[in-house]
Write a protein that holds these residues in place. Structure first.
Motif, PDB file in Angstrom:
ATOM      1  N   LEU A 143       6.229   1.167  15.858  1.00 22.56           N
ATOM      2  CA  LEU A 143       6.468   1.468  14.453  1.00 22.56           C
ATOM      3  C   LEU A 143       5.588   2.639  14.046  1.00 22.56           C
ATOM      4  CD1 LEU A 143       6.352  -2.139  12.928  1.00 22.56           C
ATOM      5  CD2 LEU A 143       8.418  -0.786  13.299  1.00 22.56           C
ATOM      6  N   GLU A 144       6.055   3.388  13.046  1.00 20.10           N
ATOM      7  CA  GLU A 144       5.279   4.495  12.504  1.00 20.10           C
ATOM      8  C   GLU A 144       5.394   4.492  10.985  1.00 20.10           C
ATOM      9  OE1 GLU A 144       6.724   8.145  14.112  1.00 20.10           O
ATOM     10  OE2 GLU A 144       6.008   7.723  16.157  1.00 20.10           O
ATOM     11  N   PRO A 145       4.367   4.967  10.262  1.00 16.74           N
ATOM     12  CA  PRO A 145       4.513   5.154   8.813  1.00 16.74           C
ATOM     13  C   PRO A 145       5.434   6.334   8.548  1.00 16.74           C
ATOM     14  CG  PRO A 145       2.343   5.888   9.555  1.00 16.74           C
ATOM     15  CD  PRO A 145       3.025   5.303  10.744  1.00 16.74           C
ATOM     16  N   LEU A 146       6.494   6.111   7.782  1.00 19.94           N
ATOM     17  CA  LEU A 146       7.532   7.128   7.597  1.00 19.94           C
ATOM     18  C   LEU A 146       7.596   7.655   6.161  1.00 19.94           C
ATOM     19  CD1 LEU A 146      10.343   5.368   9.666  1.00 19.94           C
ATOM     20  CD2 LEU A 146       8.862   7.242  10.415  1.00 19.94           C
ATOM     21  N   VAL A 147       7.357   6.793   5.169  1.00 23.38           N
ATOM     22  CA  VAL A 147       7.421   7.210   3.771  1.00 23.38           C
ATOM     23  C   VAL A 147       6.116   6.795   3.101  1.00 23.38           C
ATOM     24  CG1 VAL A 147       8.630   6.984   1.565  1.00 23.38           C
ATOM     25  CG2 VAL A 147       9.922   6.977   3.710  1.00 23.38           C
ATOM     26  N   LEU A 148       5.418   7.765   2.511  1.00 22.77           N
ATOM     27  CA  LEU A 148       4.108   7.525   1.918  1.00 22.77           C
ATOM     28  C   LEU A 148       3.942   8.126   0.526  1.00 22.77           C
ATOM     29  CD1 LEU A 148       2.082   8.463   5.118  1.00 22.77           C
ATOM     30  CD2 LEU A 148       2.149   6.179   4.143  1.00 22.77           C
ATOM     31  N   ALA A 149       4.694   9.156   0.207  1.00 27.36           N
ATOM     32  CA  ALA A 149       4.349  10.019  -0.925  1.00 27.36           C
ATOM     33  C   ALA A 149       4.733   9.472  -2.294  1.00 27.36           C
ATOM     34  CB  ALA A 149       4.997  11.401  -0.740  1.00 27.36           C
ATOM     35  N   ASP A 150       5.651   8.518  -2.372  1.00 26.96           N
ATOM     36  CA  ASP A 150       6.111   8.053  -3.677  1.00 26.96           C
ATOM     37  C   ASP A 150       4.998   7.296  -4.406  1.00 26.96           C
ATOM     38  OD1 ASP A 150       7.452   6.353  -5.729  1.00 26.96           O
ATOM     39  OD2 ASP A 150       9.261   7.234  -4.865  1.00 26.96           O
ATOM     40  N   PRO A 151       4.757   7.587  -5.702  1.00 30.93           N
ATOM     41  CA  PRO A 151       3.714   6.871  -6.457  1.00 30.93           C
ATOM     42  C   PRO A 151       3.925   5.362  -6.513  1.00 30.93           C
ATOM     43  CG  PRO A 151       4.399   8.838  -7.637  1.00 30.93           C
ATOM     44  CD  PRO A 151       5.343   8.693  -6.487  1.00 30.93           C
ATOM     45  N   MET A 152       5.157   4.893  -6.326  1.00 28.43           N
ATOM     46  CA  MET A 152       5.407   3.457  -6.340  1.00 28.43           C
ATOM     47  C   MET A 152       4.699   2.740  -5.185  1.00 28.43           C
ATOM     48  SD  MET A 152       9.427   3.139  -7.403  1.00 28.43           S
ATOM     49  CE  MET A 152       9.385   1.352  -7.396  1.00 28.43           C
ATOM     50  N   LEU A 153       4.276   3.495  -4.194  1.00 30.98           N
ATOM     51  CA  LEU A 153       3.620   2.899  -3.030  1.00 30.98           C
ATOM     52  C   LEU A 153       2.103   2.856  -3.167  1.00 30.98           C
ATOM     53  CD1 LEU A 153       5.792   4.482  -0.189  1.00 30.98           C
ATOM     54  CD2 LEU A 153       6.024   2.246  -1.285  1.00 30.98           C
ATOM     55  N   GLN A 154       1.594   3.209  -4.347  1.00 26.36           N
ATOM     56  CA  GLN A 154       0.157   3.124  -4.600  1.00 26.36           C
ATOM     57  C   GLN A 154      -0.184   1.779  -5.246  1.00 26.36           C
ATOM     58  OE1 GLN A 154      -2.125   5.381  -3.701  1.00 26.36           O
ATOM     59  NE2 GLN A 154      -0.559   6.721  -2.844  1.00 26.36           N
ATOM     60  N   ARG A 155      -1.301   1.172  -4.809  1.00 23.74           N
ATOM     61  CA  ARG A 155      -1.771  -0.092  -5.391  1.00 23.74           C
ATOM     62  C   ARG A 155      -3.166   0.125  -5.977  1.00 23.74           C
ATOM     63  NH1 ARG A 155      -2.016  -5.165  -2.096  1.00 23.74           N
ATOM     64  NH2 ARG A 155      -2.098  -6.078  -4.173  1.00 23.74           N
ATOM     65  N   MET A 156      -3.308  -0.152  -7.256  1.00 24.03           N
ATOM     66  CA  MET A 156      -4.550   0.105  -7.972  1.00 24.03           C
ATOM     67  C   MET A 156      -5.651  -0.873  -7.567  1.00 24.03           C
ATOM     68  SD  MET A 156      -5.102   2.347 -10.583  1.00 24.03           S
ATOM     69  CE  MET A 156      -3.656   2.296 -11.667  1.00 24.03           C
ATOM     70  N   LEU A 157      -6.872  -0.338  -7.380  1.00 19.73           N
ATOM     71  CA  LEU A 157      -8.044  -1.159  -7.163  1.00 19.73           C
ATOM     72  C   LEU A 157      -9.006  -0.998  -8.332  1.00 19.73           C
ATOM     73  CD1 LEU A 157      -7.046  -0.503  -4.044  1.00 19.73           C
ATOM     74  CD2 LEU A 157      -9.189  -1.672  -3.519  1.00 19.73           C
TER      75      LEU A 157
END
Length: 293
Positions: free
Chosen positions: A217-231
């Motif tokens: 497996l490889e990371p393929l999609v990263l750039a969308d802001p929906m994929l950010q999780r706030m800490l």
């Protein structure tokens, strides 16, 4: 950084480690705070991703270069249990951590301050049969997977089902038959590798797992802001838990919110495995009155 300047502790036992901690008498919120056990020591407990992704260790190093205080950094999924037990001054976790809200509502923590976001990834087979690699639009990527009925494995962890439901609605509610596999197991990553399927996974734990075992497996999609999780960072209240170094915790929290630190966060890479992926600062999400000038 030398070990006499900062003690970095990794609590691999998680909640089991918390169970072994000596109890600390909780206080009624609003009572007179007890003096901290060591006013020069700031005990910071974090969920693993912010440490494994190199970020918090780098920020601690920068803080200790300009401060007379030192930081003891602990990784622990059960950090709020440890905080209630009087072993933590500042807790760092996802905003949606299962115990964060109750910790604050019960009067043990100050208001959460958003500090940075971590990265989730749409991962999939290296051949990428749906052709989503490098997409900046996760809805479009998910719609392509659905339209081609490429296998997708549901990950039940940490609200990812909720994210998938959003994407499914945004993609026009396509028929799930034959491609969306909802096997209700936690091990979605290995199941996706076995099926040659796509799934969502936190980037830091994905990279850690891939370093330890072979996964196709490889990371393929990263750039969308929906994929950010706030800490967030939460100062433990000294009027509720005895011996807390709240002054030190607030000093480190303010350091995390400083513009220079937020810029450092933006310039910190996750790992050498993904050299183009950087942490995202989130200090601006706080109200302006608490931000350093």
């Amino acid at each position: 950084m030398t070990t006499d300047r900062r003690r970095f502790l990794a609590a691999a036992a998680g909640l089991a480690g918390v169970a072994a901690l000596p109890s600390c008498k909780n206080r009624e919120p609003g009572s007179t705070p007890a003096s901290p056990h060591d006013p020069t020591l700031i005990r910071v407990a974090s969920v693993p991703t912010a440490v494994e992704g190199k970020l918090l260790p780098a920020l601690v190093t920068a803080f200790e270069k300009t401060s007379a205080m030192r930081v003891e950094l602990v990784t622990n999924p059960g950090l709020y249990d440890a905080a209630r037990a009087g072993k933590v001054d500042l807790a760092v976790s996802h905003y949606g951590h299962r115990d964060a809200e109750q910790f604050v509502v019960d009067g043990f923590g100050e208001w959460p301050r958003t500090i940075f976001s971590n990265q989730m990834a749409l991962v999939g087979p290296p051949s990428d049969p749906a052709g989503v690699r490098g997409s900046t639009d996760v809805v479009d990527a998910f719609a392509r997977i659905a339209a081609q009925k490429r296998p997708f494995v549901m990950n039940e962890l940490d609200g990812i089902r909720y994210l998938v439901e959003i994407l499914w609605h945004a993609a026009g509610m396509p028929d799930r038959t034959g491609w969306l596999h909802d096997h209700k197991q936690e091990d979605a990553l290995r199941e996706a590798a076995r099926r040659g399927a796509y799934t969502f996974w936190g980037l830091t734990p994905f990279l850690r797992t891939r370093r330890n075992e072979s996964l196709a497996l490889e990371p393929l999609v990263l750039a969308d802001p929906m994929l950010q999780r706030m800490l967030v960072a939460i100062v433990v209240r000294p009027d509720a838990v005895a011996g807390v170094n709240a002054a030190g915790a607030r000093a480190f929290q303010q350091f995390l919110l400083a513009p220079s630190t937020q810029a450092l966060i933006r310039g910190t890479r996750y790992s050498d495995d993904e050299p183009a992926v950087y942490w995202v600062p989130a200090g601006r999400n706080n109200r302006d009155a608490v931000l350093p000038t």
